[in-house]
Scaffold this motif. Sequence first.
Motif, PDB file in Angstrom:
ATOM      1  N   PRO A 294      -0.699  -4.019   8.734  1.00  0.00           N
ATOM      2  CA  PRO A 294       0.514  -4.052   9.561  1.00  0.00           C
ATOM      3  C   PRO A 294       1.747  -4.576   8.836  1.00  0.00           C
ATOM      4  O   PRO A 294       2.684  -5.074   9.467  1.00  0.00           O
ATOM      5  N   SER A 295       1.778  -4.477   7.519  1.00  0.00           N
ATOM      6  CA  SER A 295       2.873  -5.016   6.719  1.00  0.00           C
ATOM      7  C   SER A 295       4.218  -4.455   7.179  1.00  0.00           C
ATOM      8  O   SER A 295       4.347  -3.261   7.472  1.00  0.00           O
ATOM      9  N   LYS A 296       5.221  -5.325   7.190  1.00  0.00           N
ATOM     10  CA  LYS A 296       6.545  -4.942   7.686  1.00  0.00           C
ATOM     11  C   LYS A 296       7.430  -4.324   6.614  1.00  0.00           C
ATOM     12  O   LYS A 296       8.376  -3.590   6.930  1.00  0.00           O
ATOM     13  N   ASN A 297       7.163  -4.653   5.358  1.00  0.00           N
ATOM     14  CA  ASN A 297       7.994  -4.130   4.278  1.00  0.00           C
ATOM     15  C   ASN A 297       7.167  -4.078   3.000  1.00  0.00           C
ATOM     16  O   ASN A 297       6.549  -5.075   2.617  1.00  0.00           O
ATOM     17  N   GLU A 298       7.139  -2.928   2.357  1.00  0.00           N
ATOM     18  CA  GLU A 298       6.386  -2.758   1.120  1.00  0.00           C
ATOM     19  C   GLU A 298       7.150  -1.849   0.170  1.00  0.00           C
ATOM     20  O   GLU A 298       7.801  -0.891   0.594  1.00  0.00           O
ATOM     21  N   ASN A 299       7.056  -2.157  -1.122  1.00  0.00           N
ATOM     22  CA  ASN A 299       7.546  -1.231  -2.133  1.00  0.00           C
ATOM     23  C   ASN A 299       6.553  -0.093  -2.344  1.00  0.00           C
ATOM     24  O   ASN A 299       6.937   1.029  -2.630  1.00  0.00           O
ATOM     25  N   GLU A 300       5.278  -0.398  -2.187  1.00  0.00           N
ATOM     26  CA  GLU A 300       4.228   0.623  -2.198  1.00  0.00           C
ATOM     27  C   GLU A 300       3.001   0.122  -1.439  1.00  0.00           C
ATOM     28  O   GLU A 300       2.620   0.679  -0.427  1.00  0.00           O
ATOM     29  N   GLY A 301       2.369  -0.939  -1.925  1.00  0.00           N
ATOM     30  CA  GLY A 301       1.190  -1.468  -1.245  1.00  0.00           C
ATOM     31  C   GLY A 301      -0.092  -1.055  -1.935  1.00  0.00           C
ATOM     32  O   GLY A 301      -0.772  -0.125  -1.506  1.00  0.00           O
ATOM     33  N   MET A 302      -0.446  -1.763  -3.027  1.00  0.00           N
ATOM     34  CA  MET A 302      -1.626  -1.390  -3.795  1.00  0.00           C
ATOM     35  C   MET A 302      -2.920  -1.569  -3.013  1.00  0.00           C
ATOM     36  O   MET A 302      -3.854  -0.767  -3.132  1.00  0.00           O
ATOM     37  N   ALA A 303      -2.991  -2.625  -2.198  1.00  0.00           N
ATOM     38  CA  ALA A 303      -4.212  -2.847  -1.418  1.00  0.00           C
ATOM     39  C   ALA A 303      -4.500  -1.670  -0.500  1.00  0.00           C
ATOM     40  O   ALA A 303      -5.654  -1.330  -0.255  1.00  0.00           O
ATOM     41  N   LEU A 304      -3.447  -1.054   0.006  1.00  0.00           N
ATOM     42  CA  LEU A 304      -3.620   0.129   0.852  1.00  0.00           C
ATOM     43  C   LEU A 304      -4.257   1.262   0.059  1.00  0.00           C
ATOM     44  O   LEU A 304      -5.205   1.914   0.527  1.00  0.00           O
TER      45      LEU A 304
ATOM     46  N   GLU B 254      -6.112   1.023  -2.564  1.00  0.00           N
ATOM     47  CA  GLU B 254      -7.483   0.654  -2.913  1.00  0.00           C
ATOM     48  C   GLU B 254      -8.424   0.850  -1.729  1.00  0.00           C
ATOM     49  O   GLU B 254      -9.535   1.371  -1.882  1.00  0.00           O
ATOM     50  N   ALA B 255      -7.987   0.435  -0.544  1.00  0.00           N
ATOM     51  CA  ALA B 255      -8.828   0.599   0.648  1.00  0.00           C
ATOM     52  C   ALA B 255      -9.028   2.079   0.973  1.00  0.00           C
ATOM     53  O   ALA B 255     -10.137   2.504   1.316  1.00  0.00           O
ATOM     54  N   MET B 256      -7.958   2.857   0.849  1.00  0.00           N
ATOM     55  CA  MET B 256      -8.061   4.298   1.105  1.00  0.00           C
ATOM     56  C   MET B 256      -9.014   4.953   0.113  1.00  0.00           C
ATOM     57  O   MET B 256      -9.812   5.822   0.479  1.00  0.00           O
ATOM     58  N   HIS B 257      -8.928   4.544  -1.141  1.00  0.00           N
ATOM     59  CA  HIS B 257      -9.821   5.082  -2.166  1.00  0.00           C
ATOM     60  C   HIS B 257     -11.284   4.872  -1.792  1.00  0.00           C
ATOM     61  O   HIS B 257     -12.136   5.717  -2.077  1.00  0.00           O
ATOM     62  N   CYS B 258     -11.565   3.751  -1.133  1.00  0.00           N
ATOM     63  CA  CYS B 258     -12.934   3.438  -0.714  1.00  0.00           C
ATOM     64  C   CYS B 258     -13.307   4.121   0.599  1.00  0.00           C
ATOM     65  O   CYS B 258     -14.380   3.834   1.160  1.00  0.00           O
ATOM     66  N   GLY B 259     -12.450   5.008   1.075  1.00  0.00           N
ATOM     67  CA  GLY B 259     -12.770   5.780   2.267  1.00  0.00           C
ATOM     68  C   GLY B 259     -12.628   5.015   3.565  1.00  0.00           C
ATOM     69  O   GLY B 259     -13.243   5.385   4.575  1.00  0.00           O
ATOM     70  N   LYS B 260     -11.810   3.962   3.558  1.00  0.00           N
ATOM     71  CA  LYS B 260     -11.603   3.182   4.768  1.00  0.00           C
ATOM     72  C   LYS B 260     -10.381   3.719   5.512  1.00  0.00           C
ATOM     73  O   LYS B 260      -9.280   3.774   4.943  1.00  0.00           O
ATOM     74  N   PRO B 261     -10.530   4.129   6.776  1.00  0.00           N
ATOM     75  CA  PRO B 261      -9.391   4.668   7.521  1.00  0.00           C
ATOM     76  C   PRO B 261      -8.345   3.589   7.749  1.00  0.00           C
ATOM     77  O   PRO B 261      -8.654   2.525   8.307  1.00  0.00           O
ATOM     78  N   PRO B 262      -7.097   3.809   7.318  1.00  0.00           N
ATOM     79  CA  PRO B 262      -6.076   2.770   7.467  1.00  0.00           C
ATOM     80  C   PRO B 262      -5.286   2.895   8.771  1.00  0.00           C
ATOM     81  O   PRO B 262      -4.907   3.987   9.193  1.00  0.00           O
ATOM     82  N   VAL B 263      -5.049   1.765   9.390  1.00  0.00           N
ATOM     83  CA  VAL B 263      -4.135   1.667  10.525  1.00  0.00           C
ATOM     84  C   VAL B 263      -2.922   0.915  10.002  1.00  0.00           C
ATOM     85  O   VAL B 263      -3.026  -0.252   9.630  1.00  0.00           O
ATOM     86  N   ILE B 264      -1.782   1.587   9.938  1.00  0.00           N
ATOM     87  CA  ILE B 264      -0.610   1.039   9.264  1.00  0.00           C
ATOM     88  C   ILE B 264       0.603   0.994  10.189  1.00  0.00           C
ATOM     89  O   ILE B 264       0.661   1.693  11.196  1.00  0.00           O
ATOM     90  N   ARG B 265       1.549   0.161   9.815  1.00  0.00           N
ATOM     91  CA  ARG B 265       2.819   0.133  10.533  1.00  0.00           C
ATOM     92  C   ARG B 265       3.642   1.353  10.108  1.00  0.00           C
ATOM     93  O   ARG B 265       3.668   1.721   8.926  1.00  0.00           O
ATOM     94  N   ASP B 266       4.318   1.954  11.040  1.00  0.00           N
ATOM     95  CA  ASP B 266       5.126   3.142  10.755  1.00  0.00           C
ATOM     96  C   ASP B 266       6.457   2.709  10.157  1.00  0.00           C
ATOM     97  O   ASP B 266       7.440   2.475  10.861  1.00  0.00           O
ATOM     98  N   ILE B 267       6.490   2.563   8.819  1.00  0.00           N
ATOM     99  CA  ILE B 267       7.692   2.174   8.097  1.00  0.00           C
ATOM    100  C   ILE B 267       8.020   3.246   7.068  1.00  0.00           C
ATOM    101  O   ILE B 267       7.153   4.057   6.698  1.00  0.00           O
ATOM    102  N   PRO B 268       9.279   3.300   6.588  1.00  0.00           N
ATOM    103  CA  PRO B 268       9.701   4.382   5.696  1.00  0.00           C
ATOM    104  C   PRO B 268       8.869   4.534   4.431  1.00  0.00           C
ATOM    105  O   PRO B 268       8.748   5.638   3.895  1.00  0.00           O
ATOM    106  N   THR B 269       8.292   3.446   3.942  1.00  0.00           N
ATOM    107  CA  THR B 269       7.505   3.503   2.703  1.00  0.00           C
ATOM    108  C   THR B 269       6.387   4.537   2.791  1.00  0.00           C
ATOM    109  O   THR B 269       6.014   5.145   1.779  1.00  0.00           O
ATOM    110  N   TYR B 270       5.865   4.759   4.000  1.00  0.00           N
ATOM    111  CA  TYR B 270       4.660   5.572   4.137  1.00  0.00           C
ATOM    112  C   TYR B 270       4.908   6.942   4.753  1.00  0.00           C
ATOM    113  O   TYR B 270       4.066   7.487   5.471  1.00  0.00           O
TER     114      TYR B 270
END
Length: 346
Positions: A244-254, A256-272
Amino acid sequence: MRVSHYFEGEGVVTGGFAQSVNNQRAILDEHDIDYTTDPSLDVDLLHLNNAGPRSLYYAKRARRRGIPVLFHTHNTAADFRDSFVFSNALAKPLRPYLAYAYGLADHLICPSEHNQEVIAEYTDTPSTVISNGFDHERFAGWDDPALREEYLDRYDLEPPVVFMFGHVIKRKGLRTFVETARALPEYDFAWFGYLNPTGGRLDRFLQPRETRKLVEYSPENCTFTGYIEDPRGAPAAGDVFFWPSKNENEGMALLEAMHCGKPPVIRDIPTYEWLDDGEDCRKCATATDFADAIARLCEDADERERIGANAAATTEQFTLDAVGEQLITLYDEVVSGPTNERTPTG
């Protein structure tokens, strides 16, 4: 080509910032690029990763000698906010400081298109978007059943586990994480990572009181693990990645988690904007949206599998092999091109 690949604050600055630098150096090693980690001027290129005073000193000296300067724009004023004590007060003067620092470069590397748009408001220095990427080898074996059992047992977690990976700071959506856990007591929530901004021993001084209180008074189904020695433990134990990060330049942890096949629930921000809601993620804007999306994924294993598989496929464009070619190509272009003759101001 010889490169000075300098990271001011190395050994103190941790998290995705430090891992990005490690990724860059892995790329340089893979491509047999001769480099030093010292701020040397006996080089063909000065590549800076943090806008500290020593970096600016060497950037100015390099320009005088005609050595091209490349700056990674990991830092923005907005990204700095809500991180540690006094960070919000310091964010305002940080912007003109960063504008001056990035203006010393011949070229900038921006980790995302959103970051590039933000930096364009700071300076007219030419820039190229190159992802920080992720090192998939760090997560080899994350799906080992024994590893999953180890981390589930260690933190007394019951699947499906909703998890987060990274520094415990307000900007990362700490309040949203805690309140969503409170709204969904039937599921276990686990935040894997340092309980302070730097991973050092000064957490009581650097961590704002609000952050400490959110952790201290979080619900029983919300676990803060602190630092874990094996980063694979997070995706091994987790089932739904809550970011649920509010501001990211990219977000490496995201990544990494996606690479492991984990479905992400994210905040709808311009970065993504590059992620597709309902296909490789679930994007949310309100507390109700977060709770609904997480509950659905926790209850529907097939949906977790579908979105997780799509997420893993999406990350193929961010592997070190993919971004490495872009980085080395830019090195060649900056070194062989004309040096920046703009006169720094300020």
